[in-house]
Design a protein around this motif. Structure first.
Motif, PDB file in Angstrom:
ATOM      1  N   SER A 251       0.821  -1.218   0.000  1.00  0.00           N
ATOM      2  CA  SER A 251       0.000   0.000   0.000  1.00  0.00           C
ATOM      3  C   SER A 251       0.851   1.263   0.000  1.00  0.00           C
ATOM      4  O   SER A 251       0.368   2.347  -0.312  1.00  0.00           O
TER       5      SER A 251
ATOM      6  N   ARG B 295       1.943   3.992  -4.268  1.00  0.00           N
ATOM      7  CA  ARG B 295       0.685   4.612  -4.683  1.00  0.00           C
ATOM      8  C   ARG B 295       0.557   4.792  -6.182  1.00  0.00           C
ATOM      9  O   ARG B 295      -0.499   5.218  -6.662  1.00  0.00           O
TER      10      ARG B 295
ATOM     11  N   GLU C 261      -8.205  -7.261  -2.476  1.00  0.00           N
ATOM     12  CA  GLU C 261      -9.151  -6.157  -2.660  1.00  0.00           C
ATOM     13  C   GLU C 261      -8.798  -4.958  -1.799  1.00  0.00           C
ATOM     14  O   GLU C 261      -8.902  -3.804  -2.247  1.00  0.00           O
ATOM     15  N   SER C 262      -8.372  -5.197  -0.577  1.00  0.00           N
ATOM     16  CA  SER C 262      -8.087  -4.091   0.339  1.00  0.00           C
ATOM     17  C   SER C 262      -6.980  -3.177  -0.168  1.00  0.00           C
ATOM     18  O   SER C 262      -6.912  -2.010   0.228  1.00  0.00           O
ATOM     19  N   ILE C 263      -6.129  -3.692  -1.052  1.00  0.00           N
ATOM     20  CA  ILE C 263      -5.007  -2.894  -1.553  1.00  0.00           C
ATOM     21  C   ILE C 263      -5.318  -2.300  -2.923  1.00  0.00           C
ATOM     22  O   ILE C 263      -5.160  -1.092  -3.145  1.00  0.00           O
TER      23      ILE C 263
ATOM     24  N   LEU D 177      -7.998  -1.603  -4.493  1.00  0.00           N
ATOM     25  CA  LEU D 177      -9.041  -0.580  -4.577  1.00  0.00           C
ATOM     26  C   LEU D 177      -8.503   0.808  -4.258  1.00  0.00           C
ATOM     27  O   LEU D 177      -9.089   1.816  -4.666  1.00  0.00           O
ATOM     28  N   SER D 178      -7.370   0.862  -3.554  1.00  0.00           N
ATOM     29  CA  SER D 178      -6.770   2.162  -3.217  1.00  0.00           C
ATOM     30  C   SER D 178      -5.808   2.654  -4.288  1.00  0.00           C
ATOM     31  O   SER D 178      -5.341   3.795  -4.213  1.00  0.00           O
ATOM     32  N   TRP D 179      -5.506   1.822  -5.277  1.00  0.00           N
ATOM     33  CA  TRP D 179      -4.595   2.222  -6.347  1.00  0.00           C
ATOM     34  C   TRP D 179      -5.413   2.880  -7.464  1.00  0.00           C
ATOM     35  O   TRP D 179      -6.096   2.203  -8.240  1.00  0.00           O
ATOM     36  N   LYS D 180      -5.321   4.156  -7.577  1.00  0.00           N
ATOM     37  CA  LYS D 180      -6.120   4.914  -8.535  1.00  0.00           C
ATOM     38  C   LYS D 180      -5.582   4.818  -9.965  1.00  0.00           C
ATOM     39  O   LYS D 180      -6.296   5.129 -10.914  1.00  0.00           O
TER      40      LYS D 180
ATOM     41  N   GLU E  30     -17.661  -3.943  -5.685  1.00  0.00           N
ATOM     42  CA  GLU E  30     -16.624  -2.924  -5.880  1.00  0.00           C
ATOM     43  C   GLU E  30     -15.467  -3.478  -6.710  1.00  0.00           C
ATOM     44  O   GLU E  30     -14.931  -2.793  -7.601  1.00  0.00           O
TER      45      GLU E  30
END
Length: 461
Positions: free
Chosen positions: A371, A374, A393-395, A397-400, A421
């Motif tokens: 995480s 970025r 998924e927890s990781i 989904l934070s990568w835009k 999601e």
């Protein structure tokens, strides 16, 4: 050409014998007579063709046919040898006698690693690894190492053969050597000014002084220790010597080499053009990770078959940062040390492509350390059996910036656990390869998401 002439002539003779009677006197001069046929088929029509024309014809043929062409006659053997650009020599006498350059005058790539080992040619036991292949004598088992030091040709013998090779093949661009000393490497540097790539096996620190003369050297692989096969010492001393002599290196691979912060720092400070660094089964001391920040132009970092990343990385504020790094590959590494893995991602925080392949210990907690990165645009997971869909998924989904995803042979990732999601994220990807197990179809969970239907996107099972 000879076979075609014989077959055509024989068929013509057979048709003539069917229509015309044969007298006893005519039979002696009949075209079907064996002696007459041999004399008619005897001339070599290829002798009328120039060497340049024959070479042009040979160059259009498959490379596998060069061997059969060389058996036709001495001229064809000589011409076929001119088309060979790379050879792997198994017999040291072939090198020392100078026949390599005589037989293949236009060589640019020579591998003499196997020729430098006193192996048993008639043995049915072949030891093969990624780096070397040798034949073993079954009478010498069991023992700790398959290839002992005394089974290598002496360094003086190697150096003499290497000099003969360098003098005869001055256009070499790539060479693979074993147990060579500084003297042999200097002869390569003096004679082969176009040399760009080198692979060294079983050499010590001070032998690397000879590499400094290779002014155009861009790619270097140092194989220090291959477990169970052979072992040699490459330490900070050798890395420092190498860094000071080879300032134009673009790619460096260290296999089974020892070292520490000082050796990696010297490479980073001196080899400012270095773009790719590979560490395979490294034996680096704790704290070496922080030296990566001195590699100011590093774009690709690969860690392969490493038992640990960094046993003692030190405080976060001392780790530094690699701002130009674009790719990070972890292949067959043990990632059970959470502290070392976290330190690695802190140093490689700017990476855009992240690849995990058959890494042990990559569970949800370990993967959570990614995480920090970025800017990931491509993630590849292969053979990561401990990772679950929740940890993934927890990781991601934070990568835009993620646009490509590959998940292969990750048996603990189940399709039934895909959330809406995550399905939406899959639909927005430009490329998705999803095959976590053999039963994965990804049909019901993504039936209405439009994956594979939008322009510019692909989906592969």
């Amino acid at each position: 050409m000879r076979l075609r002439a014989i077959s055509n002539f024989a068929s013509a003779s057979a048709s003539a014998s069917e229509t015309e009677p044969e007298s006893e006197s005519d039979s002696q001069n009949h075209p079907g007579n064996r002696n007459h046929l041999t004399s008619r088929a005897g001339p070599d029509f290829s002798s009328r063709l120039s060497d340049e024309l024959l070479l042009n014809v040979f160059s259009k043929l498959p490379k596998s046919q060069l061997v059969s062409n060389s058996l036709v006659c001495k001229r064809w053997c000589r011409l076929s040898g001119k088309l060979v650009r790379a050879v792997k020599v198994l017999d040291w006498e072939f090198i020392q006698s100078g026949r390599v350059s005589y037989r293949f005058p236009n060589l640019i790539d020579v591998d003499i690693v196997q020729a430098g080992v006193k192996s048993c040619r008639n043995s049915g036991i072949l030891l093969s690894s990624k780096f070397v292949s040798v034949r073993l004598d079954s009478c010498k088992f069991p023992r700790e190492s398959f290839v002992k030091k005394e089974e290598f040709l002496d360094s003086q013998v190697i150096d003499k053969g290497v000099r003969t090779l360098a003098e005869g093949c001055c256009n070499l661009k790539r060479v693979s050597l074993i147990n060579v000393s500084e003297l042999g490497l200097r002869s390569i540097a003096e004679e082969c000014e176009m040399l760009q790539e080198m692979e060294l096996h079983c050499c010590d620190d001070f032998a690397l002084k000879g590499v400094s003369g290779c002014r155009n050297l861009q790619i270097l692989r140092l194989v220090g220790c291959v477990p169970g096969v052979y072992s040699s010492l490459i330490s900070d001393i050798g890395l420092t010597i190498l860094a000071q002599g080879c300032r134009r290196l673009l790619t460096l691979e260290l296999v089974g080499c020892e070292g520490s912060y000082d050796g990696i720092k010297a490479i980073g400070q001196c080899c400012q053009m270095l773009e790719e660094l590979t560490l395979c089964d490294h034996r680096m001391e704790g704290g070496w990770l922080s030296a990566l920040s001195y590699c100011g132009n590093l774009k690709t970092l690969k860690l392969q078959s490493c038992k640990s990343i960094d046993v003692s990385p030190g405080p976060d504020e001392h780790l530094g940062f690699c701002p130009t790094l674009e790719e990070l590959h972890l292949q067959r590494c043990q990632l059970r040390d959470k502290q070392g893995v976290r330190a690695l991602f802190l140093v490689c925080g700017a990476v855009r492509e992240l690849v995990f392949e058959d890494c042990w210990g990559l569970d949800n907690n370990t993967f959570a350390a990614t995480s920090i990165c970025r800017s990931i645009r491509f993630l590849s997971l292969e053979g990561c059996s401990l990772l679950t869909i929740e940890g993934l998924e927890s990781i991601i989904l934070s990568w835009k910036h993620l646009i490509r995803l590959k998940v292969v042979s990750c048996n603990n990732i189940k399709e039934s656990d895909i959330t809406p999601e995550l399905a939406t994220l899959f639909a927005d990807l430009k490329e998705l390869k999803w095959s976590p197990d053999s039963k994965s179809l990804l049909s019901s969970g993504l039936a209405e998401t439009g994956v594979g239907q939008k322009g510019g996107r692909s989906f592969r099972l």
